[in-house]
Every structure is written in structure tokens, then in C-alpha cells.
Design a protein around this motif. Sequence first.
Motif, mmCIF file in Angstrom:
data_model
loop_
_atom_site.group_PDB
_atom_site.id
_atom_site.type_symbol
_atom_site.label_atom_id
_atom_site.label_comp_id
_atom_site.label_asym_id
_atom_site.label_seq_id
_atom_site.Cartn_x
_atom_site.Cartn_y
_atom_site.Cartn_z
ATOM 1 N N LEU A 9 22.339 -3.584 -1.906
ATOM 2 C CA LEU A 9 21.832 -2.305 -1.410
ATOM 3 C C LEU A 9 21.294 -1.453 -2.562
ATOM 4 O O LEU A 9 20.247 -0.802 -2.428
ATOM 5 N N VAL A 10 22.002 -1.458 -3.688
ATOM 6 C CA VAL A 10 21.527 -0.709 -4.856
ATOM 7 C C VAL A 10 20.206 -1.298 -5.361
ATOM 8 O O VAL A 10 19.257 -0.557 -5.663
ATOM 9 N N ILE A 11 20.139 -2.622 -5.441
ATOM 10 C CA ILE A 11 18.913 -3.280 -5.902
ATOM 11 C C ILE A 11 17.762 -2.983 -4.954
ATOM 12 O O ILE A 11 16.631 -2.706 -5.395
ATOM 13 N N TRP A 12 18.028 -3.011 -3.637
ATOM 14 C CA TRP A 12 16.972 -2.687 -2.659
ATOM 15 C C TRP A 12 16.427 -1.286 -2.909
ATOM 16 O O TRP A 12 15.201 -1.072 -2.923
ATOM 17 N N TYR A 13 17.313 -0.322 -3.095
ATOM 18 C CA TYR A 13 16.874 1.073 -3.268
ATOM 19 C C TYR A 13 16.014 1.230 -4.522
ATOM 20 O O TYR A 13 14.927 1.827 -4.477
ATOM 21 N N ILE A 14 16.485 0.683 -5.641
ATOM 22 C CA ILE A 14 15.725 0.817 -6.893
ATOM 23 C C ILE A 14 14.395 0.069 -6.791
ATOM 24 O O ILE A 14 13.347 0.585 -7.211
ATOM 25 N N ARG A 15 14.416 -1.143 -6.231
ATOM 26 C CA ARG A 15 13.177 -1.922 -6.089
ATOM 27 C C ARG A 15 12.167 -1.178 -5.230
ATOM 28 O O ARG A 15 10.963 -1.131 -5.546
ATOM 29 N N THR A 16 12.641 -0.605 -4.126
ATOM 30 C CA THR A 16 11.728 0.093 -3.210
ATOM 31 C C THR A 16 11.111 1.308 -3.899
ATOM 32 O O THR A 16 9.896 1.549 -3.810
ATOM 33 N N GLY A 17 11.935 2.092 -4.589
ATOM 34 C CA GLY A 17 11.414 3.255 -5.293
ATOM 35 C C GLY A 17 10.400 2.877 -6.357
ATOM 36 O O GLY A 17 9.318 3.490 -6.460
ATOM 37 N N LEU A 18 10.717 1.880 -7.167
ATOM 38 C CA LEU A 18 9.782 1.428 -8.206
ATOM 39 C C LEU A 18 8.494 0.880 -7.589
ATOM 40 O O LEU A 18 7.391 1.117 -8.107
ATOM 41 N N SER A 19 8.629 0.151 -6.481
ATOM 42 C CA SER A 19 7.444 -0.438 -5.827
ATOM 43 C C SER A 19 6.487 0.656 -5.346
ATOM 44 O O SER A 19 5.263 0.517 -5.447
ATOM 45 N N ILE A 20 7.058 1.748 -4.823
ATOM 46 C CA ILE A 20 6.220 2.867 -4.379
ATOM 47 C C ILE A 20 5.448 3.445 -5.567
ATOM 48 O O ILE A 20 4.232 3.678 -5.493
ATOM 49 N N LEU A 21 6.156 3.665 -6.665
ATOM 50 C CA LEU A 21 5.530 4.293 -7.835
ATOM 51 C C LEU A 21 4.487 3.392 -8.492
ATOM 52 O O LEU A 21 3.482 3.884 -9.018
ATOM 53 N N VAL A 22 4.702 2.088 -8.474
ATOM 54 C CA VAL A 22 3.738 1.161 -9.079
ATOM 55 C C VAL A 22 2.528 0.950 -8.174
ATOM 56 O O VAL A 22 1.391 0.825 -8.649
ATOM 57 N N THR A 23 2.748 0.948 -6.857
ATOM 58 C CA THR A 23 1.657 0.658 -5.916
ATOM 59 C C THR A 23 0.728 1.845 -5.703
ATOM 60 O O THR A 23 -0.491 1.671 -5.556
ATOM 61 N N ALA A 24 1.271 3.060 -5.676
ATOM 62 C CA ALA A 24 0.461 4.241 -5.339
ATOM 63 C C ALA A 24 -0.768 4.401 -6.239
ATOM 64 O O ALA A 24 -1.882 4.621 -5.722
ATOM 65 N N PRO A 25 -0.663 4.299 -7.563
ATOM 66 C CA PRO A 25 -1.882 4.429 -8.386
ATOM 67 C C PRO A 25 -2.925 3.354 -8.078
ATOM 68 O O PRO A 25 -4.132 3.622 -8.150
ATOM 69 N N ILE A 26 -2.465 2.155 -7.740
ATOM 70 C CA ILE A 26 -3.408 1.095 -7.374
ATOM 71 C C ILE A 26 -4.129 1.473 -6.088
ATOM 72 O O ILE A 26 -5.342 1.261 -5.942
ATOM 73 N N ALA A 27 -3.387 2.047 -5.135
ATOM 74 C CA ALA A 27 -4.003 2.483 -3.873
ATOM 75 C C ALA A 27 -5.036 3.578 -4.133
ATOM 76 O O ALA A 27 -6.146 3.544 -3.574
ATOM 77 N N TRP A 28 -4.693 4.560 -4.965
ATOM 78 C CA TRP A 28 -5.659 5.624 -5.284
ATOM 79 C C TRP A 28 -6.922 5.041 -5.901
ATOM 80 O O TRP A 28 -8.046 5.395 -5.509
ATOM 81 N N LEU A 29 -6.751 4.165 -6.889
ATOM 82 C CA LEU A 29 -7.897 3.568 -7.563
ATOM 83 C C LEU A 29 -8.743 2.761 -6.582
ATOM 84 O O LEU A 29 -9.983 2.882 -6.573
ATOM 85 N N ALA A 30 -8.088 1.969 -5.739
ATOM 86 C CA ALA A 30 -8.818 1.125 -4.790
ATOM 87 C C ALA A 30 -9.622 1.954 -3.797
ATOM 88 O O ALA A 30 -10.767 1.611 -3.467
ATOM 89 N N ILE A 31 -9.044 3.048 -3.327
ATOM 90 C CA ILE A 31 -9.745 3.917 -2.371
ATOM 91 C C ILE A 31 -10.900 4.625 -3.064
ATOM 92 O O ILE A 31 -12.031 4.690 -2.530
ATOM 93 N N SER A 32 -10.676 5.146 -4.259
ATOM 94 C CA SER A 32 -11.748 5.866 -4.967
ATOM 95 C C SER A 32 -12.896 4.975 -5.357
ATOM 96 O O SER A 32 -14.061 5.396 -5.391
ATOM 97 N N MET A 33 -12.605 3.687 -5.647
ATOM 98 C CA MET A 33 -13.646 2.744 -6.026
ATOM 99 C C MET A 33 -14.309 2.081 -4.815
ATOM 100 O O MET A 33 -15.250 1.296 -4.987
ATOM 101 N N GLY A 34 -13.784 2.337 -3.640
ATOM 102 C CA GLY A 34 -14.359 1.739 -2.440
ATOM 103 C C GLY A 34 -13.906 0.309 -2.185
ATOM 104 O O GLY A 34 -14.467 -0.380 -1.340
ATOM 105 N N TRP A 35 -12.908 -0.142 -2.923
ATOM 106 C CA TRP A 35 -12.399 -1.498 -2.703
ATOM 107 C C TRP A 35 -11.560 -1.582 -1.433
ATOM 108 O O TRP A 35 -11.428 -2.634 -0.839
ATOM 109 N N LEU A 36 -10.994 -0.458 -1.047
ATOM 110 C CA LEU A 36 -10.125 -0.397 0.120
ATOM 111 C C LEU A 36 -10.740 0.560 1.110
ATOM 112 O O LEU A 36 -10.858 1.764 0.847
ATOM 113 N N ALA A 37 -11.165 0.026 2.236
ATOM 114 C CA ALA A 37 -11.897 0.876 3.189
ATOM 115 C C ALA A 37 -11.396 0.613 4.590
ATOM 116 O O ALA A 37 -10.909 -0.484 4.894
#
Length: 441
Positions: free
Chosen positions: A413-441
Motif C-alpha cells: 500500500l505504501v509503495i502504491w501511494y508513492i508510485r502513484t504520486g511520482l507517476s502523476i508528477l512525471v507524466t504531467a509535464p509530458i502531457a503539457w508538452l504533448a498538448i502544446s506541440m499538438g502531438w496529443l489531440a
Amino acid sequence: MTDVTNDIGGSRGPALFRLIAYSAIGIFMFFVPITVGGKSTIPLDHAATAVVTYARPVAIAFVCLLIAYGAIAPFVTGSWSKNITERVFSVLRVLGLVLTAMYLLGLGPVSFFAPDMLPFLFDKLVLSVGLIVPIGALALAFLIGYGLLEFTGVLVQPVMRPIWRTPGWSAIDAVASFVGSYSLALLITDRVFKEGKYTPREAAIIATGFSTVSATFMIIVARTLDLMGSWNLYFWTTLVVTFVVSAIMARLWPIAGMEHPKDQDAPLPPGQGRFQTAIEAGVEQANAAKSLPVMLRDSFVDGLRMASLILPSIMAVGLLGLLAAKYTPLFDVLGYLLYPFTWIAQLSEPMLAAKALASGLAEMFLPAILLTDAALDMRFVAAVVSVSQVLFLSASIPCVLATSIPLTMKDLLVIWYIRTGLSILVTAPIAWLAISMGWLA
């Protein structure tokens, strides 16, 4: 290399043949997609699908026998009283047996028979896992028994050890998970750990960092969240995020504090190159391996044992989690724990995203169901995080607990919580970049 080639006609010749031929069979079964009936997937998946499609009554009967054995055996052998986790899951496996009977007989509350409840758990998860684990166990004998692990381990050791703190042969687990399933990857991890080739810390890193859902299931997530138009971006982002977070987790509590007597990677012999050493290691293992019939028998029995423990847990834990997500505020409360991460990530609706992602603890597919109509950034983050979190109660957590790896429910449960939090923080900048560059539409 010289010793191997000079001994082709001697005692090492048959070992070299086993290394090449048997490993090729294992690679084909696990890693080479083929198209049958318009569906492209690995042969193991085709085999399981064929059984379900053309012999469904046999498949159901086989799975029910495994569930019954898994529910009853702990009380016959006395293993149910080993510790508190075993007691809880032994009771839950009995509940899983009861729920299976209720589903097949059509008995019980109407809410249990909603498409996303017992039908989803039995038809989409239990039948698939119940067939692919035993079938995969047979193919596993070819993949790990005759030198491929040792050969691969020597080759990729310079990458795996410094980044993920695991031996080189753990790369097999990682690939098996993404092209096969977490249940197959955990079966590999458990077998290798029991053979003494992983320390407890290494086995925990692999089980909680690499053993995620397969690319096949990722397609279902992408379709649900209307991301198939950006499939390549989604797949490779998920791959990168999962392994980046795993590298971080290997250095954090509770995994970093687990027993690790020493690194077990052998240094290269003086005067030998890495490829030459890899072949020597593979041939040596193939030469010492058991005969194929014995290896097949042992692997199949291991597969049956693991499946019998997993399947009733999926039915019981899965249903309880799905009911909690649908009818209680439990995951709303858990969402507050993830809110700091979604707020820092500046998602469109951070509280909605946090609550939906918290439901992934029950079943990794729930965030996709709950965020179908959400903003694009939230859908992309949810699609990636639901995979990179790795652990969820309906399947992977019972799978890990069914292994010999010394991880407790609290640890997971502890590993799930930390993994989920880190995954959100690592993925969000990629999502911003992909949307701004038009890669994700």
C-alpha cells in the motif's frame, strides 16, 4: 567463445543446442506477436483466447477447479494460519469461491451482476489469468530454464544494475510484463527468487516496478479514454514513466531497506568480452538444467499453484474494491491523499483527478471508466498512471502476496501511494508538452 565452439561435438554441444533452440521457443511464445483471425498478439495470448473461444465450458470448469483448490487448500495444509495476511486472504479466497458460484448460477443481488462487477471480473480477468498462467508456465520452462536468463543477464548488466539496482536478467521480467502480463512476470520473478538468483530487495523492485499490465490491456485503456489516435505517444510514455518511477522507488523506503546481502552479478572473467562471457554463462546453465519433461512438469505445477491463489482473490478483492468505488466515499477519502500531487501537476480538475486515480488501488481500469469525459490532460495522465502504478487490489497485489517475495500488505500500500504520486508528477509535464506541440489531440 573458443571453449564453446571447440566443444560443439563434445559434451557442451547439446547444451549449446538447448540454449539456442529452447530459448528461441520461449522467445517466440512470449515476445513475438503473430496475427491470427485479424488479432495480433503473442502466441500465449492466442492459445488462451482459443481455449476460451472454442472450449469455453472446459475453460470455465478448469478455472473453477483452480478457484476451489485455492480456497480450500490453505485450510487443509494449515498455511492459512501462518500470519495475519494469510488469514485474511484465506477468508477472501473462500469468498471468491462463493462469488464464483453465485455468478455462474445467477444468484445474488442485482448490483453484483452489473457489467462492471462480477461479469467483468470473471469474464475479463479470471478466465484470462486462469488460462494464461498455466499455459505460460509451460512456455516459461523454455524461457528461463536453459540459459537465456544467464545470457541476457550478462549482456545488460551494465544497464540494469546502476539504474534499477537489479541483475541484468531482470530485463526478462520487464519485457515479459509489457508484452505478456503481470501474472507471467511475477511467475518468472518468483521462480528466479526461489532459486536464489534475486535478493529480497531485488525481487521486490522487480515485482512492484516491472510487473505491470500488458500492452494488450493498455489498448483497452487507450480506447476507453479516446487516446488511440496517439497510441505510440501513449505507449512509449507509459513505458518511460513506469521505468523512471521504478528507478526512483528502488532508492526509497520501504524497498531500499529490504535485505540485500550483496550484488550477485559475477564480474567478467579476465581476458573475456561481455558477449563471450554471456554465451559461456548460458551454455553452463543449459548443461546443468533438468531434462525438458521434468522442467515442464515443475513449471506447470508452479503455474497451477499461483493461479489457484490468484483467481479467488481476484473475485473477492476485485468485487469489494469495485463496490467500494461505486457505492462508498472510500476512494473519495483516498483522493485527498493524492490531491497534493494532482494540484502540483496543475491538472484541469485536480480533485476529480485525485479521486479517480485513487480508485486505481481497487482496479487499474477504474480511473479510465471514471474519467471517460474528462479534459484531455486528465485522460492522458490517468491512462499512463493507471499502468505505471503497477499495484492494484483486484489482481496484482494478490499476485505479489501469492509469491515467496517478503512483501507485506502494508509495504504494498505504501509503495502504491508513492508510485502513484511520482507517476502523476512525471507524466504531467509530458502531457503539457504533448498538448502544446499538438502531438496529443
